[in-house]
Every structure is written in C-alpha cells, then in structure tokens.
Design a protein around this motif. Structure first.
Motif, short mmCIF file in Angstrom:
data_model
loop_
_atom_site.label_atom_id
_atom_site.label_comp_id
_atom_site.label_asym_id
_atom_site.label_seq_id
_atom_site.Cartn_x
_atom_site.Cartn_y
_atom_site.Cartn_z
N LEU A 1 -3.55 -6.73 -8.49
CA LEU A 1 -3.59 -5.56 -7.62
C LEU A 1 -4.92 -4.85 -7.78
CD1 LEU A 1 -0.07 -3.87 -8.02
CD2 LEU A 1 -0.94 -5.11 -6.03
N SER A 2 -5.46 -4.40 -6.66
CA SER A 2 -6.65 -3.56 -6.66
C SER A 2 -6.24 -2.17 -6.18
CB SER A 2 -7.71 -4.15 -5.73
OG SER A 2 -8.82 -3.29 -5.62
N PHE A 3 -6.64 -1.13 -6.94
CA PHE A 3 -6.26 0.24 -6.62
C PHE A 3 -7.46 1.02 -6.12
CE2 PHE A 3 -3.16 -1.22 -9.71
CZ PHE A 3 -1.96 -0.78 -9.17
N PRO A 4 -7.24 2.01 -5.22
CA PRO A 4 -8.36 2.78 -4.66
C PRO A 4 -9.21 3.46 -5.72
CG PRO A 4 -6.34 3.19 -3.41
CD PRO A 4 -5.96 2.38 -4.61
N ASP A 5 -8.61 3.90 -6.82
CA ASP A 5 -9.38 4.58 -7.87
C ASP A 5 -10.24 3.63 -8.68
OD1 ASP A 5 -8.24 6.93 -7.08
OD2 ASP A 5 -6.71 6.97 -8.66
N PHE A 6 -9.96 2.32 -8.59
CA PHE A 6 -10.72 1.32 -9.34
C PHE A 6 -11.07 0.16 -8.41
CE2 PHE A 6 -7.70 3.43 -12.14
CZ PHE A 6 -8.52 3.91 -13.14
N PRO A 7 -11.93 0.41 -7.42
CA PRO A 7 -12.18 -0.60 -6.37
C PRO A 7 -12.84 -1.87 -6.88
CG PRO A 7 -13.73 1.24 -6.21
CD PRO A 7 -12.71 1.64 -7.21
N ASN A 8 -13.49 -1.83 -8.02
CA ASN A 8 -14.20 -3.00 -8.54
C ASN A 8 -13.42 -3.74 -9.63
OD1 ASN A 8 -16.48 -2.45 -6.89
ND2 ASN A 8 -17.14 -0.89 -8.38
N ALA B 1 0.83 -1.21 0.00
CA ALA B 1 0.00 0.00 0.00
C ALA B 1 0.86 1.26 0.00
CB ALA B 1 -0.94 -0.01 1.20
N ALA B 2 1.95 1.26 0.79
CA ALA B 2 2.81 2.44 0.87
C ALA B 2 3.54 2.69 -0.43
CB ALA B 2 3.81 2.26 2.01
N ALA B 3 3.95 1.64 -1.12
CA ALA B 3 4.75 1.79 -2.33
C ALA B 3 3.92 2.02 -3.58
CB ALA B 3 5.63 0.56 -2.53
N LEU B 4 2.70 1.48 -3.60
CA LEU B 4 1.92 1.47 -4.83
C LEU B 4 0.61 2.23 -4.68
CD1 LEU B 4 2.52 -2.28 -5.85
CD2 LEU B 4 3.82 -0.24 -6.50
N GLY B 5 0.66 3.37 -4.02
CA GLY B 5 -0.48 4.27 -3.99
C GLY B 5 -1.72 3.71 -3.35
N GLY B 6 -1.56 2.98 -2.26
CA GLY B 6 -2.71 2.42 -1.56
C GLY B 6 -3.25 1.14 -2.16
N ALA B 7 -2.51 0.53 -3.07
CA ALA B 7 -2.96 -0.70 -3.73
C ALA B 7 -3.06 -1.85 -2.73
CB ALA B 7 -2.00 -1.07 -4.87
N ARG B 8 -3.91 -2.80 -3.09
CA ARG B 8 -4.10 -4.01 -2.28
C ARG B 8 -3.78 -5.23 -3.12
NH1 ARG B 8 -8.54 -7.35 -1.67
NH2 ARG B 8 -9.77 -5.91 -2.97
N LEU B 9 -2.97 -6.12 -2.57
CA LEU B 9 -2.61 -7.35 -3.26
C LEU B 9 -3.78 -8.34 -3.17
CD1 LEU B 9 -0.19 -8.75 -4.73
CD2 LEU B 9 0.38 -9.75 -2.51
N VAL B 10 -4.19 -8.86 -4.30
CA VAL B 10 -5.30 -9.81 -4.37
C VAL B 10 -4.73 -11.16 -4.80
CG1 VAL B 10 -7.51 -10.37 -5.43
CG2 VAL B 10 -6.91 -7.97 -4.96
N VAL B 11 -4.89 -12.17 -3.94
CA VAL B 11 -4.34 -13.50 -4.22
C VAL B 11 -5.43 -14.54 -3.99
CG1 VAL B 11 -2.50 -15.15 -3.71
CG2 VAL B 11 -2.10 -12.69 -3.36
#
Length: 382
Positions: free
Chosen positions: A264-271, A243-253
């Motif tokens: 990766l899921s990004f805050p600007d594209f939550p879906n 999240a810190a390195a990739l703009g709040g991204a979340r790893l999806v596994v």
C-alpha cells in the motif's frame, strides 16, 4: 444456481429451524445467540458434499458436543443432527433438494467407533416442475441410485459410516445430477475472519499462479490482486474502495515473477510502499475482504461471518459497498453483530436484517413463521 432455503435440526443451538433465503441474506444478532451456528450449518452441508462431514463434526468435539442438549420428545426418535438445503438452477428450472442425517452408533452395533459421528441417511431429490424425482437415497450403509433408464437400483458399494453417499457417487462420475449439485456447493466460499499474525498467509508472497477467486484462508490474496491488475486490467472499483476505506491509500501490485506480492502507498508517504508484513490487522483484513468480494470470478455464494471484526467503523461503509457490488453476480450470506454494517448493507442492497434471537434456549429468527417465511419480508425490495 441459487440457495433458496435451508433447514437445520438438533445442531448445537439450532433446535429446528427452516428459512427461505434471498439474493442477499443478512443476519444480525448479539453475541451468544447462535448466529454463527447458522453459518456453520451451511458450511457443514458443503463438508458433506466433499466427504468431510464426519471429520468436521469430530473436530467440533463429536456428536456429544454438537447435538442439541435441550429437551427432546420421545416421539422424535433417535437423536440426530439433520441438515437440508434447496438449490435452484434458474437456467434449467430445476430444483435440487439434499438432506443428510448424522447420529451416534447404536449401543450394540459393531461398525464404527462408540462416539464417532455416523452418517445415517441421505437423499437427493430433483424437481423439474412436474414431480419430484429421487436421484439418490441412502439408509445406513445401503445406497440406492437412479440409473440412466430411470430406475432405482442398489449401488454396488456400501458406504462406511464415516462417508457420505453424495461424495461417493460424485467421485464415481456416472451420475450427472449428483455431479451438478456437488459442483455448485463445492464452489461456495466461507470467510470467517483472516489470520493477521506475523506468519499469516495474507502477509506472505504467494506463488505466481492466476487467482480467479480467493482461497478461504486468503493464502492466494496477492495472486488475486495481480490477476485483477495484470490480467483483467480493471481495478476501478477496487481502487475506489481501498482509497475510501484506508485514508486515500493506493494498492500497489507489481507484475509477478516467481511470486506475487502487493503493498500500500499512502498520501502522507508517497515515495514509500508499505509491504503486507507492515500493515495493521484491520488494513490486512479489509484487503482480504476486498479480494473475496471483488475477485476476477466470484463464487455462486459468498458467506461472511462477522466481517466487521477488527475493522475501524470508517471501513464499514466501503465494506457494504463491496457487498452490494458482489451481490450483483453472487448470492451473499452475512452474519454480523454490527448494527452499523447491517444498516449500511440494508441501504445499499434493500434487504432487511434478520434479527437472530434465543427462544427457550434455541436460536430463532425474530418474526419468522415455522415455514421459514418472515412476516413482511415481501416489502424488503421496495
């Protein structure tokens, strides 16, 4: 078991250099000073243990390419590449010292090819604190080894010039000291960037086989992430750093089926989950470093050669955080030309960057004595 010192002689720009090493060793230098040769010299020790040293030197262009090309003194004898390492087993208070020398075939010799790198000498010494004991010694094709009674005897097989004795004896299975040394060195991991082209292993699903640590080419990265998420069920550090390195991204596994995958899921594209094939080179390389440094089981030594390549400057502090976390359980070796990364690692790990320079054409460490000790180094751990 910890790498305590290394020595390299006559290898490319490494004229003759010996250095003591720490839990975290950080080399900083400009392009062209030969800092990657330090990394490669250590990697070639691992190649010797695996029996691939001559093959690796041949890939580099053979002896005429890898030998120090500067001025040599006649008293030095035949031109040989020499590597040495000292590894400490802290639990048993045992020190292993291994040396290997490689040179060219003598002009009138019959064995080997004319320009082929040839293993000339090897030695493995074990020090229990009383006196050093030679466990194995090789001179030319002849190998002497210490048996169970403590006597040195000739090994029945002779080594080819392309073979290392340490690999032959390790494969024989009768020499526990050799096996112990081989085992720890074989588990070192060297990461020199990751491929990020469209066919990169990092962009592909991998077999759904539990991955305790990352392969050097990153091919099992999805399995490493799946092991953290679904086996250890603890990704707090990984999630925070991604999240810190990739703009709040979340790893999806997702739970692996026949293959393991991630996105990766990004805050600007939550879906929307962006698959590995869609990620930028920098994003993918950072995730490769995350898999290397935060895996389920870390190797005894992790060596990183210019890990900052293709990373945005904002990714360097999270990278330093990962290095600091990994250094709690593994020995870390870093080669970089990024002063920003070096400073971030210094702040988090309390280690002073060793500045790599060129002196009279040879790679050297600024402020280092011939013994390998750097002036003021005892002040690093304040």
């Amino acid at each position: 078991m910890q790498l305590r010192s290394m020595f390299a002689q006559n290898y490319r720009s490494l004229r003759s250099i010996r250095m003591d090493l720490w839990d975290t060793t950080l080399f900083l230098g400009e392009n062209g000073v030969g800092k990657s040769n330090l990394y490669r010299a250590l990697q070639l020790v691992q190649a010797a243990v695996a029996g691939r040293l001559v093959h690796e030197l041949a890939i580099e262009g053979g002896m005429l390419s890898v030998l120090w090309s500067g001025t040599r003194r006649e008293a030095e004898g035949p031109a040989r590449v020499r590597f040495e390492v000292e590894v400490l087993d802290e639990e048993r208070a045992i020190t292993f010292r291994y040396r290997v020398e490689v040179g060219l075939r003598p002009p009138k010799a019959a064995a080997g090819f004319p320009l082929e790198p040839q293993v000339k000498a090897e030695e493995l010494v074990v020090d229990h604190g009383r006196r050093p004991v030679t466990m194995m010694k090789r001179a030319g094709p002849a190998i002497s080894v210490r048996d169970a009674s403590g006597r040195m005897r000739q090994y029945p097989d002779q080594a080819l010039t392309s073979e290392t004795a340490i690999a032959l004896l390790g494969d024989a299975g009768h020499f526990p000291e050799v096996a112990a040394f081989r085992r720890v060195v074989a588990n070192w991991r060297f990461f020199h960037g990751f491929r990020t082209d469209r066919f990169s292993p990092l962009r592909q699903p991998c077999l759904a086989v539990t991955g305790p640590m990352l392969d050097e080419d990153g091919a099992n990265m999805a399995a490493v992430f799946a092991t953290l998420v679904h086996t250890r069920e603890d990704t707090v550090d990984l999630d925070r750093i991604v999240a810190a390195a990739l703009g709040g991204a979340r790893l999806v596994v997702p739970l692996p089926g026949e293959t393991a995958e991630f996105g990766l899921s990004f805050p600007d594209f939550p879906n929307r989950v962006f698959q590995a094939r869609e990620l930028s080179d920098g994003q993918l390389r950072f995730l490769g470093l995350a898999a290397a440094l935060l895996s389920y089981r870390l190797p005894p030594l992790v060596a990183l050669n210019e890990p900052e390549a293709s990373l945005h400057p904002d990714m360097l502090p999270p990278l330093a955080d990962m290095i600091a976390e990994a250094s709690k359980t593994s020995q870390i070796w870093i080669v970089t030309h990024s002063t920003q990364l070096a400073e971030a690692v210094r702040e988090r790990c309390g280690v002073r960057p060793r500045k790599v320079v060129r002196e009279n054409g040879a790679t050297w460490i600024e402020g280092m004595r011939l013994t390998g000790v750097i002036a003021g180094e005892s002040d690093d751990e304040d």
